[in-house]
Design a protein around this motif. Structure first.
Motif, PDB file in Angstrom:
ATOM      1  N   GLU A   1      -0.686   1.424 -12.069  1.00  0.00           N
ATOM      2  CA  GLU A   1       0.743   3.610 -12.056  1.00  0.00           C
ATOM      3  C   GLU A   1       1.488   2.963 -12.206  1.00  0.00           C
ATOM      4  O   GLU A   1       2.020   4.339 -12.806  1.00  0.00           O
ATOM      5  CB  GLU A   1       0.483   2.926 -10.070  1.00  0.00           C
ATOM      6  N   LEU A   2       1.785   1.927 -12.435  1.00  0.00           N
ATOM      7  CA  LEU A   2       3.632   2.158 -13.431  1.00  0.00           C
ATOM      8  C   LEU A   2       3.378   2.027 -14.370  1.00  0.00           C
ATOM      9  O   LEU A   2       4.058   2.642 -15.200  1.00  0.00           O
ATOM     10  CB  LEU A   2       4.424   0.383 -12.623  1.00  0.00           C
ATOM     11  N   HIS A   3       2.214   1.252 -15.508  1.00  0.00           N
ATOM     12  CA  HIS A   3       2.285   1.727 -16.468  1.00  0.00           C
ATOM     13  C   HIS A   3       2.153   3.050 -16.840  1.00  0.00           C
ATOM     14  O   HIS A   3       2.332   3.360 -17.756  1.00  0.00           O
ATOM     15  CB  HIS A   3       1.162   0.654 -16.399  1.00  0.00           C
ATOM     16  N   SER A   4       1.072   3.963 -15.836  1.00  0.00           N
ATOM     17  CA  SER A   4       0.552   4.931 -16.092  1.00  0.00           C
ATOM     18  C   SER A   4       1.852   6.200 -15.683  1.00  0.00           C
ATOM     19  O   SER A   4       1.931   7.255 -16.501  1.00  0.00           O
ATOM     20  CB  SER A   4      -0.284   5.802 -14.715  1.00  0.00           C
ATOM     21  N   ILE A   5       3.146   6.057 -14.751  1.00  0.00           N
ATOM     22  CA  ILE A   5       4.171   6.636 -15.174  1.00  0.00           C
ATOM     23  C   ILE A   5       5.273   6.534 -16.040  1.00  0.00           C
ATOM     24  O   ILE A   5       5.276   7.980 -16.722  1.00  0.00           O
ATOM     25  CB  ILE A   5       5.159   6.187 -13.552  1.00  0.00           C
TER      26      ILE A   5
ATOM     27  N   GLY B   1      -5.865  18.309 -13.367  1.00  0.00           N
ATOM     28  CA  GLY B   1      -5.599  17.927 -12.142  1.00  0.00           C
ATOM     29  C   GLY B   1      -5.528  18.164 -11.396  1.00  0.00           C
ATOM     30  O   GLY B   1      -6.065  17.041 -10.350  1.00  0.00           O
ATOM     31  N   ILE B   2      -7.124  18.353 -10.702  1.00  0.00           N
ATOM     32  CA  ILE B   2      -8.098  18.112  -9.736  1.00  0.00           C
ATOM     33  C   ILE B   2      -8.371  17.094 -10.307  1.00  0.00           C
ATOM     34  O   ILE B   2      -8.875  16.412  -9.254  1.00  0.00           O
ATOM     35  CB  ILE B   2      -9.704  19.364  -9.877  1.00  0.00           C
ATOM     36  N   ASN B   3      -9.030  16.707 -11.141  1.00  0.00           N
ATOM     37  CA  ASN B   3      -9.823  15.287 -11.178  1.00  0.00           C
ATOM     38  C   ASN B   3      -8.940  14.213 -11.649  1.00  0.00           C
ATOM     39  O   ASN B   3      -8.958  12.933 -10.609  1.00  0.00           O
ATOM     40  CB  ASN B   3     -10.215  15.372 -13.211  1.00  0.00           C
ATOM     41  N   GLY B   4      -7.536  14.699 -11.971  1.00  0.00           N
ATOM     42  CA  GLY B   4      -6.421  13.720 -11.291  1.00  0.00           C
ATOM     43  C   GLY B   4      -6.330  13.322  -9.847  1.00  0.00           C
ATOM     44  O   GLY B   4      -5.963  11.873  -9.022  1.00  0.00           O
ATOM     45  N   ILE B   5      -6.471  14.343  -8.702  1.00  0.00           N
ATOM     46  CA  ILE B   5      -5.219  14.230  -7.768  1.00  0.00           C
ATOM     47  C   ILE B   5      -7.615  13.558  -7.393  1.00  0.00           C
ATOM     48  O   ILE B   5      -6.922  12.793  -6.492  1.00  0.00           O
ATOM     49  CB  ILE B   5      -5.625  15.468  -7.109  1.00  0.00           C
ATOM     50  N   LEU B   6      -8.446  13.832  -7.219  1.00  0.00           N
ATOM     51  CA  LEU B   6      -9.745  13.226  -6.580  1.00  0.00           C
ATOM     52  C   LEU B   6      -9.503  11.884  -7.236  1.00  0.00           C
ATOM     53  O   LEU B   6     -10.127  11.118  -6.120  1.00  0.00           O
ATOM     54  CB  LEU B   6     -10.679  13.841  -6.956  1.00  0.00           C
ATOM     55  N   ARG B   7      -9.030  11.315  -8.330  1.00  0.00           N
ATOM     56  CA  ARG B   7      -9.307   9.857  -8.655  1.00  0.00           C
ATOM     57  C   ARG B   7      -8.149   9.386  -7.928  1.00  0.00           C
ATOM     58  O   ARG B   7      -8.710   7.856  -7.481  1.00  0.00           O
ATOM     59  CB  ARG B   7      -8.585  10.057 -10.346  1.00  0.00           C
ATOM     60  N   LYS B   8      -7.198   9.938  -7.401  1.00  0.00           N
ATOM     61  CA  LYS B   8      -6.162   9.819  -6.681  1.00  0.00           C
ATOM     62  C   LYS B   8      -6.535   9.513  -5.596  1.00  0.00           C
ATOM     63  O   LYS B   8      -6.241   8.572  -4.741  1.00  0.00           O
ATOM     64  CB  LYS B   8      -5.015  10.328  -6.727  1.00  0.00           C
TER      65      LYS B   8
ATOM     66  N   LEU C   1       4.458   9.281  -7.325  1.00  0.00           N
ATOM     67  CA  LEU C   1       5.534  10.058  -8.880  1.00  0.00           C
ATOM     68  C   LEU C   1       4.487   9.628 -10.195  1.00  0.00           C
ATOM     69  O   LEU C   1       5.009  10.663 -10.630  1.00  0.00           O
ATOM     70  CB  LEU C   1       6.191   8.577  -8.533  1.00  0.00           C
ATOM     71  N   ASP C   2       3.530   9.287 -10.088  1.00  0.00           N
ATOM     72  CA  ASP C   2       2.384   9.251 -11.542  1.00  0.00           C
ATOM     73  C   ASP C   2       2.258  10.691 -11.281  1.00  0.00           C
ATOM     74  O   ASP C   2       1.784  11.851 -12.225  1.00  0.00           O
ATOM     75  CB  ASP C   2       1.602   8.716 -11.346  1.00  0.00           C
ATOM     76  N   LEU C   3       2.047  11.296 -10.166  1.00  0.00           N
ATOM     77  CA  LEU C   3       1.017  12.865 -10.565  1.00  0.00           C
ATOM     78  C   LEU C   3       1.950  13.850 -10.379  1.00  0.00           C
ATOM     79  O   LEU C   3       1.872  14.952 -10.995  1.00  0.00           O
ATOM     80  CB  LEU C   3       0.667  13.600  -8.745  1.00  0.00           C
ATOM     81  N   LEU C   4       3.476  13.574 -10.260  1.00  0.00           N
ATOM     82  CA  LEU C   4       4.327  15.038 -10.102  1.00  0.00           C
ATOM     83  C   LEU C   4       4.899  14.486 -11.876  1.00  0.00           C
ATOM     84  O   LEU C   4       5.027  15.734 -12.859  1.00  0.00           O
ATOM     85  CB  LEU C   4       5.306  13.963  -9.906  1.00  0.00           C
ATOM     86  N   THR C   5       5.250  13.145 -12.905  1.00  0.00           N
ATOM     87  CA  THR C   5       5.298  12.871 -14.072  1.00  0.00           C
ATOM     88  C   THR C   5       4.174  13.701 -14.214  1.00  0.00           C
ATOM     89  O   THR C   5       4.860  13.951 -15.520  1.00  0.00           O
ATOM     90  CB  THR C   5       6.011  11.725 -14.199  1.00  0.00           C
TER      91      THR C   5
ATOM     92  N   LEU D   1       0.887  -1.300  -0.239  1.00  0.00           N
ATOM     93  CA  LEU D   1       0.156  -0.126   0.281  1.00  0.00           C
ATOM     94  C   LEU D   1       0.811   1.743   0.028  1.00  0.00           C
ATOM     95  O   LEU D   1       0.567   2.467  -0.809  1.00  0.00           O
ATOM     96  CB  LEU D   1      -0.492   0.139   1.157  1.00  0.00           C
ATOM     97  N   ALA D   2       2.061   1.230   0.699  1.00  0.00           N
ATOM     98  CA  ALA D   2       3.238   2.107   0.861  1.00  0.00           C
ATOM     99  C   ALA D   2       3.566   2.698  -0.792  1.00  0.00           C
ATOM    100  O   ALA D   2       3.709   3.480  -0.849  1.00  0.00           O
ATOM    101  CB  ALA D   2       3.954   2.828   1.856  1.00  0.00           C
ATOM    102  N   LEU D   3       4.126   1.182  -1.492  1.00  0.00           N
ATOM    103  CA  LEU D   3       4.516   1.668  -2.695  1.00  0.00           C
ATOM    104  C   LEU D   3       3.183   1.921  -3.500  1.00  0.00           C
ATOM    105  O   LEU D   3       3.675   2.829  -4.589  1.00  0.00           O
ATOM    106  CB  LEU D   3       5.074   0.441  -3.558  1.00  0.00           C
ATOM    107  N   ILE D   4       2.204   1.805  -3.440  1.00  0.00           N
ATOM    108  CA  ILE D   4       1.463   1.951  -4.358  1.00  0.00           C
ATOM    109  C   ILE D   4       1.378   3.903  -3.804  1.00  0.00           C
ATOM    110  O   ILE D   4       1.057   4.446  -5.114  1.00  0.00           O
ATOM    111  CB  ILE D   4      -0.515   1.509  -4.244  1.00  0.00           C
ATOM    112  N   SER D   5       1.162   3.946  -2.794  1.00  0.00           N
ATOM    113  CA  SER D   5       1.087   5.145  -2.067  1.00  0.00           C
ATOM    114  C   SER D   5       2.320   6.167  -2.816  1.00  0.00           C
ATOM    115  O   SER D   5       1.654   7.437  -4.000  1.00  0.00           O
ATOM    116  CB  SER D   5       0.834   6.145  -1.069  1.00  0.00           C
ATOM    117  N   ALA D   6       3.648   5.761  -2.795  1.00  0.00           N
ATOM    118  CA  ALA D   6       4.914   6.422  -3.473  1.00  0.00           C
ATOM    119  C   ALA D   6       4.256   6.326  -5.115  1.00  0.00           C
ATOM    120  O   ALA D   6       4.605   7.498  -5.725  1.00  0.00           O
ATOM    121  CB  ALA D   6       5.703   5.682  -3.068  1.00  0.00           C
ATOM    122  N   ALA D   7       4.097   5.004  -5.885  1.00  0.00           N
ATOM    123  CA  ALA D   7       4.100   4.863  -7.403  1.00  0.00           C
ATOM    124  C   ALA D   7       2.661   6.482  -7.967  1.00  0.00           C
ATOM    125  O   ALA D   7       3.196   7.331  -9.120  1.00  0.00           O
ATOM    126  CB  ALA D   7       3.285   3.984  -7.780  1.00  0.00           C
ATOM    127  N   MET D   8       1.716   6.400  -6.920  1.00  0.00           N
ATOM    128  CA  MET D   8       0.921   7.374  -7.227  1.00  0.00           C
ATOM    129  C   MET D   8       1.473   9.004  -7.191  1.00  0.00           C
ATOM    130  O   MET D   8       1.224   9.575  -7.382  1.00  0.00           O
ATOM    131  CB  MET D   8      -0.498   7.421  -6.139  1.00  0.00           C
TER     132      MET D   8
END
Length: 123
Positions: A91-95, A47-54, A27-31, A18-25
């Motif tokens: 999440e890795l695919h999205s990154i 951007g807001i839509n992406g944050i709300l989905r996360k 990183l996905d948001l940042l990238t 779960l912590a790995l998923i959060s870190a990937a999220m």
């Protein structure tokens, strides 16, 4: 102590995933933000839509912790692992998609993820 808290004590790797998923999220948001800025497609609405989905995704992932304890014979934790790991792969695919938008080469990583997704579909 509730059953799902006992399960977490027995399976501390669940919280690690779960912590790995959060870190990937994050990183996905940042990238995604960097890719949008480089391609000049930055939008507060997207951007807001992406944050709300996360946020909704994290809440859903947390929701399944106690739900998985209702499934007997450790099957709940196995299903939760499978769900969490597949979510991490997405999440890795999205990154990697964000890296492609930035103009970086990702063929090696894309082939690796395609092989993993292909194996999941075959099973």
């Amino acid at each position: 102590m509730t059953d799902w808290m006992k399960m977490i004590e027995k399976e501390p790797k669940l919280l690690f995933v779960l912590a790995l998923i959060s870190a990937a999220m994050l990183l996905d948001l940042l990238t995604g933000l960097i890719a949008a800025k480089l391609t000049k497609q930055i939008s507060s609405k997207i951007g807001i839509n992406g944050i709300l989905r996360k946020i909704a995704s994290i809440l859903l992932l947390l929701f399944f912790l106690p739900v998985s304890s209702l499934i007997p014979l450790q099957a709940g934790s196995l299903l939760l692992y499978a769900f969490y790991l597949s979510f991490l792969l997405m999440e890795l695919h999205s990154i990697l998609e964000n890296y492609e938008k930035m103009g970086l080469k990702t063929e090696i990583f894309q082939r690796f993820l395609q092989q993993i997704f292909k194996q999941e579909k075959d099973e």
